[in-house]
Design a protein around this motif. Structure first.
Motif, PDB file in Angstrom:
ATOM      1  N   UNK A   1       0.838  -1.161  -0.033  1.00  0.00           N
ATOM      2  CA  UNK A   1      -0.015   0.034  -0.061  1.00  0.00           C
ATOM      3  C   UNK A   1       0.870   1.391  -0.022  1.00  0.00           C
ATOM      4  N   UNK A   2       2.101   1.324   0.200  1.00  0.00           N
ATOM      5  CA  UNK A   2       2.999   2.568   0.190  1.00  0.00           C
ATOM      6  C   UNK A   2       2.862   2.883  -1.348  1.00  0.00           C
ATOM      7  N   UNK A   3       3.147   1.926  -2.265  1.00  0.00           N
ATOM      8  CA  UNK A   3       3.181   2.154  -3.636  1.00  0.00           C
ATOM      9  C   UNK A   3       1.713   1.968  -4.281  1.00  0.00           C
ATOM     10  N   UNK A   4       1.009   0.976  -4.132  1.00  0.00           N
ATOM     11  CA  UNK A   4      -0.341   0.760  -4.663  1.00  0.00           C
ATOM     12  C   UNK A   4      -1.480   1.530  -3.931  1.00  0.00           C
ATOM     13  N   UNK A   5      -2.449   2.017  -4.647  1.00  0.00           N
ATOM     14  CA  UNK A   5      -3.414   2.667  -4.108  1.00  0.00           C
ATOM     15  C   UNK A   5      -4.889   2.028  -4.643  1.00  0.00           C
TER      16      UNK A   5
ATOM     17  N   UNK B   1      12.952   2.912  -7.542  1.00  0.00           N
ATOM     18  CA  UNK B   1      11.847   2.703  -8.327  1.00  0.00           C
ATOM     19  C   UNK B   1      11.017   3.815  -8.853  1.00  0.00           C
ATOM     20  N   UNK B   2      10.981   3.872  -9.986  1.00  0.00           N
ATOM     21  CA  UNK B   2      10.133   5.180 -10.743  1.00  0.00           C
ATOM     22  C   UNK B   2       8.692   4.348 -11.370  1.00  0.00           C
TER      23      UNK B   2
ATOM     24  N   UNK C   1      10.574   6.115  -5.748  1.00  0.00           N
ATOM     25  CA  UNK C   1      10.430   5.497  -4.267  1.00  0.00           C
ATOM     26  C   UNK C   1      11.794   4.640  -4.135  1.00  0.00           C
ATOM     27  N   UNK C   2      12.184   5.006  -2.930  1.00  0.00           N
ATOM     28  CA  UNK C   2      13.357   4.312  -2.315  1.00  0.00           C
ATOM     29  C   UNK C   2      12.963   3.705  -1.115  1.00  0.00           C
ATOM     30  N   UNK C   3      13.674   2.575  -0.767  1.00  0.00           N
ATOM     31  CA  UNK C   3      13.572   1.889   0.535  1.00  0.00           C
ATOM     32  C   UNK C   3      14.395   2.440   1.616  1.00  0.00           C
ATOM     33  N   UNK C   4      13.746   2.752   2.947  1.00  0.00           N
ATOM     34  CA  UNK C   4      14.835   2.988   3.907  1.00  0.00           C
ATOM     35  C   UNK C   4      15.557   1.804   4.466  1.00  0.00           C
TER      36      UNK C   4
ATOM     37  N   UNK D   1       8.997   1.583   1.748  1.00  0.00           N
ATOM     38  CA  UNK D   1       9.098   2.535   0.465  1.00  0.00           C
ATOM     39  C   UNK D   1       8.692   3.936   1.227  1.00  0.00           C
ATOM     40  N   UNK D   2       9.702   4.721   0.671  1.00  0.00           N
ATOM     41  CA  UNK D   2       9.272   6.176   0.958  1.00  0.00           C
ATOM     42  C   UNK D   2       9.258   6.755  -0.687  1.00  0.00           C
TER      43      UNK D   2
END
Length: 665
Positions: free
Chosen positions: A330-334, A349-350, A367-370, A375-376
């Motif tokens: 859900x951080x990426x998908x909506x 990730x773009x 999107x980058x991972x911490x 994902x941020x």
């Protein structure tokens, strides 16, 4: 009478035929809409709408036409038909939300804000509406203050048809594959979804001598890759000898789903395409992107288990076989659509989304991972994003951030290909060194510059000036030195800065040939007790001593002439000692400090700065009791306050800290 009857019969027949035609187009429009042929649906609905007198049908057709136009990115027409449906009181209040989205995409911000607020009155917690309302405000700010990206249309790659999703072969900058619906494609069939011709995959080479891209050519004309069906977005292995591409298959213009196929290059020829079994029949599998090592495939699907609309999934495998797709979460998908993923070799990730807060239509997100693997997200803002659809990032491998993407923004003929380039961040610092007493620029001073990245420079300030380039993500200290003066320093930092910036660091060296006043050291009336508001000034004195570790000083306290001489001597001595005690408490070596009270015996001599501040004083006036008593009562109070001061003077500049070795018992 017969003639009248004849005309009546003809009119009745025409009415019946028109009614039948309207009902047929209405039915065909619904069918096309249900199978995703949005462009064809709008054609049928428009014909039916003109002839249908059924108000319920008109309301439904207006809404479905709006939905269809929105699906193909024609936000201007979609807004018109949403408004029509709303005026006809369409029961689905989502019409207001989608109308607001389309108004925002066509830059009608004030109308969009009103529509969002109307929707939020009924659904105050709706995330999409809240994002849209915020976006109306942020979009105008982003357009007025764009990021450092430089974006330009690549004219030689674009046609009057849709051109999109370029990918670089082998990560190099001289060859690309792209998808296009231009005139010379295979099959020449028209898509019921977009109204354009079916797209095919093309190849283009960069012509170094002409400094431009050559005309795109079909990557295959045999029907092996470019088939009578529609080919879409592609991805390549790092070496460029393996390709996974999208194909939408049709049977008598019926959509049979979108699938991913894999081919390999051998001796200059592509192999027979092999379908990747990632999702079930009639589901979407599209927009592939391979990881740098080729063992992870990112793609788009509407398969069950997602968050609504189209989601981005990830499948792992090897040897061209991928299985067990995992939703990116859900951080990426909506509930909206997340499409056109691009995974870079550095793990970034773009992708594009029409739900996350953006400028309108599809926006590109990074999107980058911490450290925890979460994902941020970051909206790339203008000029990468626009109020249209922006999608399909492709990067050239190397230190510079540059590549290509697609957009149907204002000025595009359809989906067009644009180049992007992120100039490196440039940080520059310049400054001047001044005599603090005279305000004049100094010559002969030296500068030392220390950075957290290991920078350790010494330079001479030419005519009191210096400049240099700074590195990103670094904190700097600038210190100025000259014999006969106290050192001064300044700080600047480039940490966390997203944009290029010029810094200014001016340093002021205080001469040591005269006492130096320390402002804002205050005591209780008639007492040597330091007031709490004196802490900042006292700590600044600590900083001066730490910055000038070789000086010893005499701490001098002065009073005015009010009271007896003996009382003023005792009071000033205790005040000077109170300051020395504070400095020792802060870690200053007592051997560097001498406390001396002068009472009223050392009246202040007016400096240039004081003379500029008080028009009744002239430079070098001495504020004796006799001088002060000649002034007005108001001026006398100012002069007496100037005499009540704490100063220090430098006694020596050759002190060196010594440490006694610890004695072991």
């Amino acid at each position: 009478m017969k003639r009248t009857y004849f005309f009546a019969t003809v009119l009745l027949a025409l009415f019946v035929l028109g009614s039948c035609s309207s009902q047929k187009n209405y039915r065909l429009g619904n069918l096309s809409y249900e199978i995703g042929e949005y462009y064809r649906a709008t054609e049928k609905f428009r014909k039916a709408y003109r002839k249908d007198d059924n108000l319920q049908h008109k309301m439904e057709m207006a809404y479905q036409m709006a939905e269809a136009y929105r699906a193909i990115g024609d936000y201007g027409r979609a807004a018109i038909w949403y408004q029509n449906a709303i005026r006809r009181q369409h029961p689905d209040f989502k019409a207001v939300l989608h109308w607001a989205d389309c108004l925002r995409a066509t830059q009608k911000y004030e109308e969009a804000i009103e529509a969002y607020q109307q929707y939020l009155d009924s659904f105050p917690t709706d995330v999409q509406a809240i994002n849209g309302l915020d976006a109306c405000r942020y979009t105008q700010e982003w357009e007025a203050n764009p990021t450092r990206y430089v974006v330009n249309a690549v004219r030689e790659l674009n046609s009057r048809y849709s051109d999109y999703t370029p990918v670089f072969v082998g990560g190099r900058d001289n060859e690309i594959l792209l998808t296009s619906a231009r005139e010379n494609n295979v099959g020449r069939k028209e898509s019921g979804i977009t109204g354009a011709y079916f797209a095919d995959i093309y190849r283009a080479e960069y012509q170094v001598q002409r400094q431009k891209w050559g005309p795109p050519q079909l990557v295959d004309e045999s029907g092996l890759i470019n088939s009578p069906d529609e080919e879409g977005a592609v991805t390549l292995s790092p070496s460029g000898d393996e390709m996974i591409f999208t194909r939408a298959r049709y049977d008598k213009q019926n959509d049979k789903g979108t699938e991913l196929y894999r081919v390999k290059m051998s001796r200059g020829n592509w192999s027979e395409p092999v379908k990747l079994d990632l999702v079930g029949d009639s589901l979407i599998a599209a927009h592939p992107s391979l990881s740098a090592n080729g063992d992870t495939l990112y793609f788009v699907s509407d398969k069950p288990g997602g968050y609504g609309g189209k989601d981005i999934w990830m499948a792992t495998g090897g040897g061209g076989s991928f299985s067990n797709p995992v939703n990116l979460g859900p951080k990426i998908n909506t509930p909206g659509d997340e499409v056109f993923p691009t995974i870079r070799s550095n793990g970034e990730l773009y992708f594009s989304s029409n739900y996350h807060m953006g400028m309108g239509g599809l926006d590109i997100f990074k999107a980058t991972r911490n450290e925890e693997g979460e994902w941020r997200l970051q909206n790339l803002k203008a000029p990468i994003n626009s109020t249209g659809d922006d999608f399909g990032m492709a990067f050239i491998e190397g230190e510079e951030v540059r590549g290509l993407f697609a957009s149907n923004r204002k000025g595009s003929r359809s989906d067009d290909i644009y180049s992007f380039y992120l100039p490196p961040k440039v940080f520059r610092v310049s400054g001047e060194i001044y005599d603090k007493e005279t305000g004049q620029r100094m010559d002969g001073a030296r500068i030392r510059i220390i950075g957290t990245d290991g920078t350790n420079l010494r330079m001479r300030a030419d005519k009191g000036q210096f400049q240099m380039t700074l590195n990103p993500e670094t904190e700097y200290v600038f210190a100025a030195f000259k014999d006969g003066y106290l050192n001064d320093k300044g700080r600047e930092s480039t940490i966390g800065l997203d944009e290029s910036q010029d810094f200014r660091v001016d340093l002021y060296l205080t001469p040591t040939d005269a006492p130096i006043k320390v402002d804002n050291i205050n005591y209780a009336f008639g007492s040597w007790e330091l007031q709490p508001q004196s802490v900042y000034a006292l700590d600044s004195l600590v900083g001066i001593l730490e910055l000038n570790p070789t000086i010893t000083i005499e701490l001098m306290a002065h009073t005015d002439f009010v009271g007896s001489e003996q009382f003023n001597f005792d009071l000033s001595q205790k005040r000077a000692q109170a300051v020395v005690d504070y400095l020792i408490q802060k870690g200053i070596n007592p051997k560097r400090l001498v406390a001396k009270g002068y009472g009223e015996t050392w009246p202040k001599k007016v400096t240039r700065k004081m003379a500029q501040q008080y028009d009744f004083l002239k430079r070098n006036d001495e504020l004796t009791e006799e001088f002060i008593k000649q002034l007005t009562p108001e001026q006398q109070e100012i002069a007496k306050a100037l005499n009540r001061r704490t100063e220090f003077r430098v006694l020596s500049t050759d002190f060196y800290e010594t440490f006694s070795p610890e004695v072991e018992e």
